[in-house]
Write an enzyme that holds these catalytic residues in place. Structure first.
Site, PDB file in Angstrom:
ATOM      1  N   ASP A  58      32.793  -9.107   4.631  1.00 22.53           N
ATOM      2  CA  ASP A  58      33.585  -8.665   5.774  1.00 22.53           C
ATOM      3  C   ASP A  58      34.959  -9.321   5.788  1.00 22.53           C
ATOM      4  O   ASP A  58      35.225 -10.268   5.038  1.00 22.53           O
ATOM      5  CB  ASP A  58      32.862  -9.010   7.079  1.00 22.53           C
ATOM      6  CG  ASP A  58      31.583  -8.213   7.277  1.00 22.53           C
ATOM      7  OD1 ASP A  58      31.537  -7.062   6.805  1.00 22.53           O
ATOM      8  OD2 ASP A  58      30.643  -8.741   7.897  1.00 22.53           O
ATOM      9  N   TYR A 116      24.964 -18.441  -0.507  1.00 18.87           N
ATOM     10  CA  TYR A 116      26.048 -18.525   0.474  1.00 18.87           C
ATOM     11  C   TYR A 116      26.194 -19.963   0.961  1.00 18.87           C
ATOM     12  O   TYR A 116      25.211 -20.701   1.066  1.00 18.87           O
ATOM     13  CB  TYR A 116      25.764 -17.637   1.690  1.00 18.87           C
ATOM     14  CG  TYR A 116      26.000 -16.169   1.462  1.00 18.87           C
ATOM     15  CD1 TYR A 116      27.262 -15.609   1.644  1.00 18.87           C
ATOM     16  CD2 TYR A 116      24.956 -15.337   1.062  1.00 18.87           C
ATOM     17  CE1 TYR A 116      27.480 -14.253   1.441  1.00 18.87           C
ATOM     18  CE2 TYR A 116      25.162 -13.976   0.854  1.00 18.87           C
ATOM     19  CZ  TYR A 116      26.427 -13.447   1.056  1.00 18.87           C
ATOM     20  OH  TYR A 116      26.641 -12.103   0.850  1.00 18.87           O
TER      21      TYR A 116
END
Length: 265
Positions: A58, A116
């Site tokens: 994003d 992540y």
């Protein structure tokens, strides 16, 4: 794909998500990572190039080791897809590695693991030097409580409580292999390794962990939140600034390099 004419390449790239409106190309022409990369690849290939990414990110989300594949009829040496492409990329994106791969390789579907890191600054005043590089809270955090809560994420579970409303994943059930939370020099690092992640999943998890660390949510409440399987009772989504895609796992036969996480991160 006509393998006699086309080659499939896999590239690993790093980018500063704060400079782009996410990964995916958009009709209104706003700057995105995919649009910039495909423009640069086309300059080297001498033809239009379409890319497929391991995982879309994003607006504001960074990557230290994103993986992309593309097909081309252009016969170019490996360095052309690294140095050559980098010469045509805007600031904020860099190709780290390139490798010709088997024609059946798929950056998304062959990935069996993703890594992540969320970098969080915990300080009374937000450092201007960390803006866009780390998330921030002025709250004092109990790292021990946060670590206990993070440990509850490990395993195969329904993560609907951390799923964005617009998430397109077919199933909310994912497997987290590792969830480590550490702190040093005022920076909290959450490292997650899983088979796949839902839209906003890591940011939603961090939002809930900040609630735990600040005393607004107990470890038991965090466990109950997971079991609720509902986003309605969960804390807000945390800011994108501190989120980094740090690696993608592939079968060894493909030879895809997964770089180490940079020391500065």
């Amino acid at each position: 794909m006509d393998t006699a004419q086309k080659q499939r390449w896999a590239i690993t790239l790093s980018y500063d998500g704060s400079r782009f409106y996410g990964w995916q190309k958009q009709a209104d022409g706003v700057p995105t990572v995919q649009a910039a990369l495909e423009t640069a690849l086309a300059q080297i290939a001498g033809e239009a190039v379409s890319t497929t990414v391991a995982g879309r990110t994003d607006t504001g989300v960074h990557a230290t080791a994103q993986v992309v594949h593309f097909d081309t009829t252009a016969a170019r040496p490996q360095q052309a897809w690294v140095r050559g492409v980098n010469a045509h990329l805007p600031e904020g994106i860099a190709v780290l590695h390139a490798r010709q791969v088997a024609p059946e390789f798929h950056a998304r579907f062959d990935a069996y693991g993703r890594h992540y890191r969320y970098l969080l600054e915990s300080a009374p005043v937000r450092s201007p030097l960390l803006k866009n590089r780390a998330g921030w809270t002025h709250l004092k955090l109990d790292i021990g409580q946060m670590r206990q809560a993070a440990a509850l994420l490990v395993g195969e579970q329904d993560f609907s409580s951390f799923r964005a409303a617009e998430c397109q994943a077919k199933s909310p059930v994912k497997t987290i292999y590792r969830a480590d939370l550490t702190q040093s020099s005022g920076l909290v690092r959450l490292d997650l390794h899983g088979n796949a992640f839902l839209h906003h999943m890591v940011r939603n998890i961090m939002g809930a962990l900040v609630y735990v660390g600040s005393g607004r949510l107990s470890v038991e409440g965090f466990a109950a939140l997971i079991q609720e399987r509902s986003r309605l009772k969960a804390p807000p989504t945390f800011m994108p600034d501190g989120l980094y895609l740090t690696g993608v796992d592939y079968p060894e036969a493909y030879g895809i390099i997964r770089p180490q996480i940079p020391e500065w991160l």
